[in-house]
Design a protein around this motif. Structure first.
Motif, PDB file in Angstrom:
ATOM      1  N   ARG A  39      64.710  26.884  25.706  1.00  0.00           N
ATOM      2  CA  ARG A  39      64.043  27.043  26.992  1.00  0.00           C
ATOM      3  C   ARG A  39      64.930  27.854  27.927  1.00  0.00           C
ATOM      4  O   ARG A  39      66.126  27.643  28.003  1.00  0.00           O
ATOM      5  CB  ARG A  39      63.759  25.682  27.613  1.00  0.00           C
ATOM      6  CG  ARG A  39      62.711  24.949  26.823  1.00  0.00           C
ATOM      7  CD  ARG A  39      62.279  23.739  27.568  1.00  0.00           C
ATOM      8  NE  ARG A  39      60.851  23.637  27.385  1.00  0.00           N
ATOM      9  CZ  ARG A  39      60.057  22.972  28.153  1.00  0.00           C
ATOM     10  NH1 ARG A  39      60.544  22.357  29.191  1.00  0.00           N
ATOM     11  NH2 ARG A  39      58.777  22.914  27.901  1.00  0.00           N
ATOM     12  N   ARG A  40      64.284  28.757  28.633  1.00  0.00           N
ATOM     13  CA  ARG A  40      65.035  29.642  29.522  1.00  0.00           C
ATOM     14  C   ARG A  40      64.674  29.313  30.974  1.00  0.00           C
ATOM     15  O   ARG A  40      64.286  30.177  31.733  1.00  0.00           O
ATOM     16  CB  ARG A  40      64.747  31.085  29.184  1.00  0.00           C
ATOM     17  CG  ARG A  40      65.149  31.367  27.743  1.00  0.00           C
ATOM     18  CD  ARG A  40      65.004  32.801  27.400  1.00  0.00           C
ATOM     19  NE  ARG A  40      65.214  32.951  25.967  1.00  0.00           N
ATOM     20  CZ  ARG A  40      66.090  33.766  25.454  1.00  0.00           C
ATOM     21  NH1 ARG A  40      66.822  34.497  26.219  1.00  0.00           N
ATOM     22  NH2 ARG A  40      66.221  33.849  24.159  1.00  0.00           N
ATOM     23  N   ARG A  41      64.787  28.101  31.325  1.00  0.00           N
ATOM     24  CA  ARG A  41      64.444  27.641  32.656  1.00  0.00           C
ATOM     25  C   ARG A  41      65.340  28.310  33.703  1.00  0.00           C
ATOM     26  O   ARG A  41      64.865  28.732  34.755  1.00  0.00           O
ATOM     27  CB  ARG A  41      64.586  26.124  32.728  1.00  0.00           C
ATOM     28  CG  ARG A  41      64.235  25.576  34.090  1.00  0.00           C
ATOM     29  CD  ARG A  41      64.207  24.078  34.102  1.00  0.00           C
ATOM     30  NE  ARG A  41      62.993  23.643  33.432  1.00  0.00           N
ATOM     31  CZ  ARG A  41      62.849  22.519  32.779  1.00  0.00           C
ATOM     32  NH1 ARG A  41      63.866  21.693  32.690  1.00  0.00           N
ATOM     33  NH2 ARG A  41      61.717  22.195  32.212  1.00  0.00           N
ATOM     34  N   THR A  42      66.595  28.457  33.423  1.00  0.00           N
ATOM     35  CA  THR A  42      67.520  29.067  34.376  1.00  0.00           C
ATOM     36  C   THR A  42      67.135  30.512  34.653  1.00  0.00           C
ATOM     37  O   THR A  42      67.113  30.946  35.811  1.00  0.00           O
ATOM     38  CB  THR A  42      68.963  29.012  33.827  1.00  0.00           C
ATOM     39  OG1 THR A  42      69.283  27.653  33.539  1.00  0.00           O
ATOM     40  CG2 THR A  42      69.944  29.568  34.832  1.00  0.00           C
ATOM     41  N   ARG A  43      66.781  31.224  33.603  1.00  0.00           N
ATOM     42  CA  ARG A  43      66.393  32.627  33.782  1.00  0.00           C
ATOM     43  C   ARG A  43      65.115  32.732  34.617  1.00  0.00           C
ATOM     44  O   ARG A  43      64.990  33.576  35.483  1.00  0.00           O
ATOM     45  CB  ARG A  43      66.197  33.313  32.435  1.00  0.00           C
ATOM     46  CG  ARG A  43      65.813  34.777  32.592  1.00  0.00           C
ATOM     47  CD  ARG A  43      65.609  35.462  31.288  1.00  0.00           C
ATOM     48  NE  ARG A  43      66.884  35.603  30.603  1.00  0.00           N
ATOM     49  CZ  ARG A  43      67.027  36.163  29.419  1.00  0.00           C
ATOM     50  NH1 ARG A  43      65.972  36.627  28.776  1.00  0.00           N
ATOM     51  NH2 ARG A  43      68.205  36.246  28.858  1.00  0.00           N
ATOM     52  N   THR A  44      64.161  31.863  34.372  1.00  0.00           N
ATOM     53  CA  THR A  44      62.906  31.873  35.124  1.00  0.00           C
ATOM     54  C   THR A  44      63.161  31.580  36.601  1.00  0.00           C
ATOM     55  O   THR A  44      62.639  32.262  37.480  1.00  0.00           O
ATOM     56  CB  THR A  44      61.922  30.839  34.540  1.00  0.00           C
ATOM     57  OG1 THR A  44      61.729  31.125  33.159  1.00  0.00           O
ATOM     58  CG2 THR A  44      60.602  30.869  35.274  1.00  0.00           C
TER      59      THR A  44
ATOM     60  N   LEU B  13      65.942  31.997  38.295  1.00  0.00           N
ATOM     61  CA  LEU B  13      66.655  33.132  38.891  1.00  0.00           C
ATOM     62  C   LEU B  13      65.723  34.317  39.139  1.00  0.00           C
ATOM     63  O   LEU B  13      65.829  35.002  40.159  1.00  0.00           O
ATOM     64  CB  LEU B  13      67.828  33.555  38.002  1.00  0.00           C
ATOM     65  CG  LEU B  13      69.019  32.600  37.995  1.00  0.00           C
ATOM     66  CD1 LEU B  13      70.072  33.085  37.001  1.00  0.00           C
ATOM     67  CD2 LEU B  13      69.618  32.463  39.374  1.00  0.00           C
ATOM     68  N   THR B  14      64.785  34.553  38.236  1.00  0.00           N
ATOM     69  CA  THR B  14      63.823  35.647  38.408  1.00  0.00           C
ATOM     70  C   THR B  14      62.925  35.391  39.620  1.00  0.00           C
ATOM     71  O   THR B  14      62.679  36.292  40.425  1.00  0.00           O
ATOM     72  CB  THR B  14      62.970  35.814  37.137  1.00  0.00           C
ATOM     73  OG1 THR B  14      63.831  36.050  36.022  1.00  0.00           O
ATOM     74  CG2 THR B  14      61.982  36.950  37.278  1.00  0.00           C
TER      75      THR B  14
END
Length: 187
Positions: A38-43, A45-46
């Motif tokens: 899961r890329r929750r951090t990237r989402t 930040l975006t």
């Protein structure tokens, strides 16, 4: 070779094991593709970057509108244009700003008046207070207007407050806002 007997009670058959041919085997269960982490951090930040970008654009647009309003000279009506022109010429002494309110860059009679006031200040060793009073639009026809204004200059000389007033007439033209074209002292 001796044959090994299974222990008693065991379920092992004595029949030799037979293997089925590979084409008869059921297909192996498909292993699911591994889930990407899961890329929750990237989402997050975006989304935050997008919101910040929109806020910055909104701030730039607001600053542009405020700057444009603050720096654009007010030439909305003939009387406002005359007041702003006289303030720039006689009070501030800013000929560049005064040009923003004229048809052709200079109004010779007003420039001569400003030079006369400056000369009298130096001669008397005082500073005149300039007031623009009783500004009235007397005539407006299509894109032309006439404005009457009183220019009062006051000073304290030898402890005595003195004041002189002159009535002026200004002719204006509406060229992307009202502009002073001529001016003359009428009394």
């Amino acid at each position: 070779m001796e044959s090994v007997q299974p222990p008693a009670g065991s379920q092992v058959s004595r029949v030799p094991a037979q293997r089925t041919p590979s084409e008869q085997l059921p297909p192996a269960p498909a292993t699911p593709a591994p889930q990407p982490p899961r890329r929750r951090t990237r989402t997050v930040l975006t989304v935050v970057a997008g919101v910040l970008a929109l806020l910055c654009l909104g701030g730039v647009a607001t600053a542009y509108v405020w700057y444009t309003r603050a720096s654009t000279p007010d030439r909305s009506t003939p009387d406002v244009a005359v007041i702003n022109y006289l303030q720039a010429t006689l009070v501030s002494g800013d000929s560049n700003r005064a040009k923003l309110f004229t048809c052709s860059g200079a109004v010779p009679a007003v420039d001569e008046f400003a030079a006369d006031v400056s000369g009298r200040e130096q001669e008397l060793g005082v500073s005149f207070s300039i007031n623009i009073e009783d500004v009235v639009v007397t005539e407006t026809v299509s894109t032309d207007a006439t404005v009457i204004a009183v220019i009062r200059r006051s000073a304290t000389i030898d402890g005595i407050h003195q004041s002189l007033a002159d009535t002026w007439q200004f002719d204006l033209n509406n060229r992307d806002g009202w502009r002073v074209c001529t001016g003359s002292r009428i009394s």
